[in-house]
Design a protein around this motif. Structure first.
Motif, mmCIF file in Angstrom:
data_model
loop_
_atom_site.group_PDB
_atom_site.id
_atom_site.type_symbol
_atom_site.label_atom_id
_atom_site.label_comp_id
_atom_site.label_asym_id
_atom_site.label_seq_id
_atom_site.Cartn_x
_atom_site.Cartn_y
_atom_site.Cartn_z
ATOM 1 N N PRO A 26 32.259 37.728 96.622
ATOM 2 C CA PRO A 26 31.012 37.851 97.378
ATOM 3 C C PRO A 26 31.119 37.203 98.753
ATOM 4 O O PRO A 26 31.571 36.064 98.873
ATOM 5 N N GLY A 27 30.749 37.951 99.763
ATOM 6 C CA GLY A 27 30.752 37.435 101.122
ATOM 7 C C GLY A 27 32.120 37.349 101.771
ATOM 8 O O GLY A 27 32.245 36.819 102.879
ATOM 9 N N LYS A 28 33.125 37.882 101.103
ATOM 10 C CA LYS A 28 34.482 37.812 101.656
ATOM 11 C C LYS A 28 35.063 39.213 101.841
ATOM 12 O O LYS A 28 34.589 40.185 101.261
ATOM 13 N N GLU A 29 36.109 39.271 102.635
ATOM 14 C CA GLU A 29 36.813 40.525 102.854
ATOM 15 C C GLU A 29 37.617 40.898 101.609
ATOM 16 O O GLU A 29 38.023 40.036 100.827
ATOM 17 N N ARG A 30 37.852 42.183 101.480
ATOM 18 C CA ARG A 30 38.720 42.625 100.396
ATOM 19 C C ARG A 30 40.139 42.163 100.705
ATOM 20 O O ARG A 30 40.625 42.330 101.831
ATOM 21 N N GLU A 35 38.569 30.323 91.817
ATOM 22 C CA GLU A 35 38.689 31.082 93.062
ATOM 23 C C GLU A 35 39.270 32.475 92.868
ATOM 24 O O GLU A 35 39.330 33.266 93.812
ATOM 25 N N ASP A 36 39.690 32.803 91.657
ATOM 26 C CA ASP A 36 40.126 34.165 91.353
ATOM 27 C C ASP A 36 38.937 35.074 91.031
ATOM 28 O O ASP A 36 39.112 36.283 90.853
ATOM 29 N N THR A 37 37.763 34.500 90.946
ATOM 30 C CA THR A 37 36.564 35.286 90.655
ATOM 31 C C THR A 37 36.319 36.311 91.753
ATOM 32 O O THR A 37 36.252 35.971 92.933
ATOM 33 N N ALA A 38 36.221 37.564 91.366
ATOM 34 C CA ALA A 38 36.042 38.656 92.326
ATOM 35 C C ALA A 38 35.919 39.968 91.569
ATOM 36 O O ALA A 38 36.151 40.021 90.353
ATOM 37 N N VAL A 39 35.571 41.005 92.307
ATOM 38 C CA VAL A 39 35.701 42.356 91.779
ATOM 39 C C VAL A 39 37.110 42.818 92.126
ATOM 40 O O VAL A 39 37.532 42.728 93.281
ATOM 41 N N TYR A 40 37.828 43.283 91.122
ATOM 42 C CA TYR A 40 39.202 43.718 91.303
ATOM 43 C C TYR A 40 39.255 45.241 91.350
ATOM 44 O O TYR A 40 38.697 45.925 90.474
ATOM 45 N N GLN A 86 34.828 43.549 87.301
ATOM 46 C CA GLN A 86 34.482 42.171 87.617
ATOM 47 C C GLN A 86 35.316 41.189 86.797
ATOM 48 O O GLN A 86 35.432 41.331 85.574
ATOM 49 N N VAL A 87 35.866 40.205 87.484
ATOM 50 C CA VAL A 87 36.553 39.091 86.826
ATOM 51 C C VAL A 87 35.843 37.817 87.248
ATOM 52 O O VAL A 87 35.708 37.537 88.444
ATOM 53 N N THR A 88 35.377 37.070 86.278
ATOM 54 C CA THR A 88 34.688 35.814 86.547
ATOM 55 C C THR A 88 35.395 34.700 85.812
ATOM 56 O O THR A 88 35.588 34.771 84.598
#
Length: 126
Positions: free
Chosen positions: A41-45, A89-94, A121-123
């Motif tokens: 969220p809020g970051k670049e791919r 910090e690995d939390t993101a949509v992959y 989604q990986v949380t």
């Protein structure tokens, strides 16, 4: 056209492992490189890993090198991303991505990929 569908995301704790899978269909014979990207969220791919469909080379982002393994199965038209020692910090949509370009220049650039999955989604909780 190539269609990509990711699976395997979920909620895990820090230190756990998770395996993501991407199933490709359509004109899979045209694929040259398959990669994984992620977007928090809020970051670049950002680039995570890539593999040549020929299997001759793999590429990893420095942030995940040593914790992530990418592999492909040409018989099943799948690409897997094994992630170990997960961190919050690995939390993101992959996202799974593919291209049919013969050159490997810019393999870590999202703009070099023509086909994308819908994301999973990986949380990672601390």
């Amino acid at each position: 056209q190539v269609q990509l569908v990711e699976s395997g995301g979920g909620l895990v704790q820090a230190g756990d492992s998770l395996s993501l899978s991407c199933a490709a269909s359509g004109r899979t014979f045209s694929m040259r490189t398959m990669g994984w990207f992620r977007q928090a969220p809020g970051k670049e791919r950002e680039f995570v890993a890539a593999v040549l469909w020929s299997g001759t080379s793999v590429y990893y982002a420095d942030s995940v090198r040593g914790r992530v393994t990418i592999s492909r199965d040409t018989a099943k038209n799948t690409v897997c991303l094994q992630m170990d020692s997960l961190k919050p910090e690995d939390t993101a949509v992959y996202y799974c991505a593919a291209n049919n370009r013969p050159s490997t220049l810019g393999v870590s650039a999202a703009s070099r990929y023509d086909y994308w999955g819908q994301g999973t989604q990986v949380t990672v909780s601390s």
